[in-house]
Design a protein around this motif. Structure first.
Motif, PDB file in Angstrom:
ATOM      1  N   ALA A 189      15.181   6.360  29.697  1.00 42.37           N
ATOM      2  CA  ALA A 189      16.318   6.851  28.914  1.00 42.37           C
ATOM      3  C   ALA A 189      16.875   8.149  29.510  1.00 42.37           C
ATOM      4  O   ALA A 189      17.956   8.591  29.140  1.00 42.37           O
ATOM      5  N   GLY A 190      16.136   8.760  30.435  1.00 40.19           N
ATOM      6  CA  GLY A 190      16.646   9.936  31.149  1.00 40.19           C
ATOM      7  C   GLY A 190      16.703  11.204  30.314  1.00 40.19           C
ATOM      8  O   GLY A 190      17.547  12.070  30.552  1.00 40.19           O
ATOM      9  N   ILE A 191      15.797  11.318  29.366  1.00 42.07           N
ATOM     10  CA  ILE A 191      15.799  12.510  28.508  1.00 42.07           C
ATOM     11  C   ILE A 191      14.778  13.516  29.021  1.00 42.07           C
ATOM     12  O   ILE A 191      13.617  13.177  29.249  1.00 42.07           O
ATOM     13  N   THR A 192      15.206  14.752  29.218  1.00 43.03           N
ATOM     14  CA  THR A 192      14.309  15.798  29.709  1.00 43.03           C
ATOM     15  C   THR A 192      13.440  16.316  28.573  1.00 43.03           C
ATOM     16  O   THR A 192      13.957  16.673  27.515  1.00 43.03           O
ATOM     17  N   ASN A 193      12.141  16.361  28.806  1.00 44.56           N
ATOM     18  CA  ASN A 193      11.203  16.909  27.828  1.00 44.56           C
ATOM     19  C   ASN A 193      11.414  16.318  26.413  1.00 44.56           C
ATOM     20  O   ASN A 193      11.703  17.044  25.458  1.00 44.56           O
ATOM     21  N   PRO A 194      11.261  15.010  26.289  1.00 44.05           N
ATOM     22  CA  PRO A 194      11.579  14.325  25.024  1.00 44.05           C
ATOM     23  C   PRO A 194      10.800  14.911  23.846  1.00 44.05           C
ATOM     24  O   PRO A 194       9.631  15.287  23.981  1.00 44.05           O
ATOM     25  N   ARG A 195      11.487  14.993  22.713  1.00 46.08           N
ATOM     26  CA  ARG A 195      10.845  15.463  21.481  1.00 46.08           C
ATOM     27  C   ARG A 195      10.053  14.300  20.865  1.00 46.08           C
ATOM     28  O   ARG A 195      10.622  13.286  20.472  1.00 46.08           O
ATOM     29  N   ILE A 196       8.730  14.474  20.768  1.00 49.72           N
ATOM     30  CA  ILE A 196       7.849  13.420  20.258  1.00 49.72           C
ATOM     31  C   ILE A 196       7.525  13.727  18.797  1.00 49.72           C
ATOM     32  O   ILE A 196       7.069  14.824  18.485  1.00 49.72           O
ATOM     33  N   ALA A 197       7.743  12.762  17.904  1.00 53.65           N
ATOM     34  CA  ALA A 197       7.391  12.968  16.496  1.00 53.65           C
ATOM     35  C   ALA A 197       6.490  11.837  16.015  1.00 53.65           C
ATOM     36  O   ALA A 197       6.507  10.729  16.562  1.00 53.65           O
ATOM     37  N   LEU A 198       5.700  12.145  14.989  1.00 52.85           N
ATOM     38  CA  LEU A 198       4.818  11.138  14.397  1.00 52.85           C
ATOM     39  C   LEU A 198       5.438  10.676  13.077  1.00 52.85           C
ATOM     40  O   LEU A 198       5.744  11.496  12.201  1.00 52.85           O
ATOM     41  N   LEU A 199       5.625   9.371  12.923  1.00 53.16           N
ATOM     42  CA  LEU A 199       6.161   8.846  11.668  1.00 53.16           C
ATOM     43  C   LEU A 199       5.089   8.994  10.588  1.00 53.16           C
ATOM     44  O   LEU A 199       3.981   8.471  10.719  1.00 53.16           O
ATOM     45  N   ASN A 200       5.404   9.747   9.544  1.00 53.82           N
ATOM     46  CA  ASN A 200       4.400  10.026   8.526  1.00 53.82           C
ATOM     47  C   ASN A 200       5.083  10.209   7.167  1.00 53.82           C
ATOM     48  O   ASN A 200       6.301  10.281   7.070  1.00 53.82           O
ATOM     49  N   ASN A 201       4.268  10.270   6.121  1.00 54.87           N
ATOM     50  CA  ASN A 201       4.798  10.316   4.753  1.00 54.87           C
ATOM     51  C   ASN A 201       5.102  11.712   4.246  1.00 54.87           C
ATOM     52  O   ASN A 201       4.981  11.979   3.054  1.00 54.87           O
ATOM     53  N   GLY A 202       5.449  12.602   5.146  1.00 56.58           N
ATOM     54  CA  GLY A 202       5.771  13.949   4.730  1.00 56.58           C
ATOM     55  C   GLY A 202       5.873  14.801   5.970  1.00 56.58           C
ATOM     56  O   GLY A 202       5.372  14.417   7.039  1.00 56.58           O
ATOM     57  N   ALA A 203       6.517  15.928   5.870  1.00 55.79           N
ATOM     58  CA  ALA A 203       6.748  16.773   7.040  1.00 55.79           C
ATOM     59  C   ALA A 203       5.516  17.614   7.374  1.00 55.79           C
ATOM     60  O   ALA A 203       5.259  17.920   8.537  1.00 55.79           O
ATOM     61  N   GLU A 204       4.734  17.998   6.381  1.00 51.86           N
ATOM     62  CA  GLU A 204       3.616  18.909   6.594  1.00 51.86           C
ATOM     63  C   GLU A 204       2.486  18.222   7.365  1.00 51.86           C
ATOM     64  O   GLU A 204       2.292  17.014   7.261  1.00 51.86           O
ATOM     65  N   GLU A 205       1.688  19.019   8.088  1.00 51.69           N
ATOM     66  CA  GLU A 205       0.679  18.440   8.964  1.00 51.69           C
ATOM     67  C   GLU A 205      -0.490  17.786   8.234  1.00 51.69           C
ATOM     68  O   GLU A 205      -1.220  16.993   8.802  1.00 51.69           O
ATOM     69  N   ASP A 206      -0.675  18.105   6.954  1.00 53.07           N
ATOM     70  CA  ASP A 206      -1.793  17.507   6.221  1.00 53.07           C
ATOM     71  C   ASP A 206      -1.371  16.243   5.470  1.00 53.07           C
ATOM     72  O   ASP A 206      -2.103  15.739   4.620  1.00 53.07           O
ATOM     73  N   LYS A 207      -0.196  15.696   5.771  1.00 51.42           N
ATOM     74  CA  LYS A 207       0.290  14.510   5.065  1.00 51.42           C
ATOM     75  C   LYS A 207      -0.286  13.236   5.666  1.00 51.42           C
ATOM     76  O   LYS A 207      -0.684  13.196   6.807  1.00 51.42           O
ATOM     77  N   GLY A 208      -0.289  12.180   4.858  1.00 50.07           N
ATOM     78  CA  GLY A 208      -0.641  10.860   5.368  1.00 50.07           C
ATOM     79  C   GLY A 208      -2.086  10.478   5.150  1.00 50.07           C
ATOM     80  O   GLY A 208      -2.868  11.215   4.538  1.00 50.07           O
ATOM     81  N   ASP A 209      -2.443   9.301   5.648  1.00 48.80           N
ATOM     82  CA  ASP A 209      -3.830   8.836   5.558  1.00 48.80           C
ATOM     83  C   ASP A 209      -4.631   9.454   6.700  1.00 48.80           C
ATOM     84  O   ASP A 209      -4.097  10.210   7.520  1.00 48.80           O
ATOM     85  N   THR A 210      -5.909   9.148   6.767  1.00 48.35           N
ATOM     86  CA  THR A 210      -6.788   9.736   7.786  1.00 48.35           C
ATOM     87  C   THR A 210      -6.239   9.489   9.190  1.00 48.35           C
ATOM     88  O   THR A 210      -6.191  10.408  10.017  1.00 48.35           O
ATOM     89  N   LEU A 211      -5.801   8.250   9.443  1.00 42.83           N
ATOM     90  CA  LEU A 211      -5.277   7.910  10.773  1.00 42.83           C
ATOM     91  C   LEU A 211      -4.157   8.861  11.184  1.00 42.83           C
ATOM     92  O   LEU A 211      -4.159   9.383  12.308  1.00 42.83           O
ATOM     93  N   HIS A 212      -3.222   9.095  10.263  1.00 43.64           N
ATOM     94  CA  HIS A 212      -2.066   9.908  10.633  1.00 43.64           C
ATOM     95  C   HIS A 212      -2.388  11.406  10.662  1.00 43.64           C
ATOM     96  O   HIS A 212      -1.829  12.145  11.467  1.00 43.64           O
ATOM     97  N   LYS A 213      -3.298  11.833   9.801  1.00 45.05           N
ATOM     98  CA  LYS A 213      -3.723  13.245   9.844  1.00 45.05           C
ATOM     99  C   LYS A 213      -4.406  13.555  11.174  1.00 45.05           C
ATOM    100  O   LYS A 213      -4.141  14.568  11.805  1.00 45.05           O
ATOM    101  N   ASP A 262       0.852  -1.179   0.000  1.00 46.97           N
ATOM    102  CA  ASP A 262       0.000   0.000   0.000  1.00 46.97           C
ATOM    103  C   ASP A 262       0.893   1.234   0.000  1.00 46.97           C
ATOM    104  O   ASP A 262       2.035   1.173   0.461  1.00 46.97           O
ATOM    105  N   GLY A 263       0.373   2.356  -0.502  1.00 48.17           N
ATOM    106  CA  GLY A 263       1.182   3.554  -0.682  1.00 48.17           C
ATOM    107  C   GLY A 263       1.757   4.132   0.596  1.00 48.17           C
ATOM    108  O   GLY A 263       2.833   4.734   0.574  1.00 48.17           O
ATOM    109  N   PHE A 264       1.066   3.926   1.711  1.00 44.74           N
ATOM    110  CA  PHE A 264       1.584   4.483   2.963  1.00 44.74           C
ATOM    111  C   PHE A 264       2.823   3.711   3.418  1.00 44.74           C
ATOM    112  O   PHE A 264       3.878   4.293   3.669  1.00 44.74           O
TER     113      PHE A 264
END
Lengths: 338, 338
Positions: free
Chosen positions: B167-191, A225-227
């Protein structure tokens, strides 16, 4: 044959595009190139106009443009006019190194889908580091964010045609990218797709492939699938790049011995880089539209543009899209009879 | 503290498990180990019984066993009895290098989920080759084939706690694995997940991350659905392995110069392998159950088992699961009030 070239797409357009076109023109005596773009800019880089026609266009779609809107609004852009020439039968196939989403939109809206295909799939060729072939085909790598079973089934057929027609592989081994080798692995989409592919007697379906095995040459066509396909493609590129960078930095950080060793291994790293470089197999192909469409990487140099144009030419030469259209027409007739 | 160890799980069990336990015992004076398995086999490899108790079990769950059925039927297996001891409060945490699905099933059915968590997530630590930290945490890497927005939201919270507590990291940076950097990327689940994470003021959400960037150290916690996470994890391992194998073979195939260069670069490749080896950060953690659970790779040697046990100990020591339970209890109270 005539290839429509969006001369303004890509990070180094039109310079590298024009140079790549000239390389391809010199190689393929039967091929004409119609370049869409700013005439004065194209002429600046063009050495020899033989079999190259320029169609002047005023505007172009930028990398940051919102794809669908850009294709709808920039009606006289190089990409839109190139796609229109394919649609009108004035050219046989479409090339661009520009905005991927816009190329996708132009292909869908202007050239159109092959009848019987619900969603075209973006297809890429990756290196096989072991096994009988030196490369394999994977799709969809990102044309669709959401996919259904019938889409993945169609991707398998599209990939099968591409692998046998264009890559020249007899009876290609088709595998489904999944989270385990067993047939009951994966989410509902992948479980149901497994069953659908296993049932299709026109496909040499060899079962699931895990992403760990991707480069090991166990399949000629990997259906996904594309994702997931997009994530795995980018991950393969990123991991290889990060690892090679780590090796390079570790060599630079090491003492005299390490640096000398690095120097002595230069030819070896050249071999490795060559094997990993899949641009020699061409660009990404949008399979499922009525004419061949190839997208080269935005950062392509003239050689990479040349490879992508050779691939496009090969797709026209082997009647790939006509064969696909025939296949899906017959299939839909058969489905009606049932 | 007392750690429950499935001594019979793993390709080299019980030998490597016993050796790993002895390494951990020698290191951590405050820790006791309860080993579940065949007593005579365990004794064969045990050099020193200090702070090590053996609970004899007759049977074990094999790698090929169907996980859920095996856990239900093999009630006196080493894994099931080890999980039962955690459930009964006789031990504080569970370790196994055996069948992953069975460990997952035993953890869910016997130890149980933390209240407020719908689906636990399998969590792994991977190397960061750049950036401020030398590793990052990714979940879910395969506990769930299908996920919803609320699952991914919970994974983010679980990962946040793990990253800061263990892991002892202060204020960890949380990211979402997605198919592009912009917020409107990905399928419905990831958007939709993007929006949910952006709204949660308890998280330091830094946006989408593409799988290409995974090893570049731009996030401390990467949130993903189990299907994509599993594919990307296996792809990272597989690509790195295939590439290193290609380099090795290319060196062996090269002439005297290449072989000499390879020899001189041995210390450099050692550094590279060390950086890529993430087993020193421990095994895969099942986050979201009532007690710490760690799974080591089936092929683990004694050092890798030792690292996984250290990690398990650290999770008990920092009260990770208690903190998580408190957080989700408060959260559900707040939701009720709203």
């Amino acid at each position: 044959m005539k290839l429509a070239v969006d001369a303004m797409g890509g990070d180094y357009a039109p310079e590298k595009v024009v140079q790549g076109v000239e390389l391809a023109r010199d190689e393929f005596a039967d091929t004409k190139f119609i370049l869409f773009g700013k005439e004065d800019q194209i002429r600046k880089y063009l050495k020899n106009g033989e079999r190259i026609t320029i169609v002047h266009t005023d505007s172009e779609i930028e990398m940051g443009d919102e794809p669908v809107r850009a294709v709808r609004q920039k009606k006289t852009s190089s990409l839109v006019l190139a796609a229109q020439s394919v649609k009108d039968g004035k050219t046989d196939a479409l090339f661009s190194a520009g905005n991927t989403g816009a190329l996708l939109a132009a292909s869908l809206f202007i050239i159109g889908r092959i009848k019987g295909i619900d969603r075209p799939g973006m297809t890429t060729t990756l290196p096989s580091l072991a096994g009988p072939q030196d490369s394999f085909t994977m799709l969809d790598v990102g044309a669709n964010a959401e996919s259904k079973v019938k889409n993945l089934q169609q991707f398998a057929i599209l990939g099968n045609f591409y692998s046998s027609n264009v890559a020249g592989i007899t009876n290609p081994r088709i595998a489904l990218l999944n989270n385990g080798a067993e047939e009951d692995k994966g989410d509902t989409l992948h479980k149901e797709t497994y069953q659908a592919l296993a049932k299709d007697s026109n496909l040499n379906f060899v079962g699931n492939i895990e992403s760990r095995e991707l480069l090991n040459g166990t399949a000629d066509v990997v259906v996904t699938d594309g994702f997931t396909g997009n994530a795995v493609l980018k991950n393969t590129e990123g991991t290889a790049l990060s690892l090679l960078k780590l090796i390079k930095h570790s060599i630079l950080d090491s003492g005299v011995q390490g640096k000398l060793g690095g120097l002595m291994l230069k030819p070896v790293f050249k071999v490795v880089q060559d094997k990993m470089d899949y641009s020699k197999h061409g660009g990404a192909v949008l399979l499922g539209v009525k004419a061949p469409v190839v997208k080269a990487h935005g950062s392509s140099n003239e050689t990479q543009i040349y490879h992508a144009l050779s691939q496009l030419r090969q797709m026209v030469d082997t009647n790939l899209t006509t064969n696909l259209a025939d296949y899906f027409a017959t299939r839909s007739e058969q489905n009606k009879e049932i």
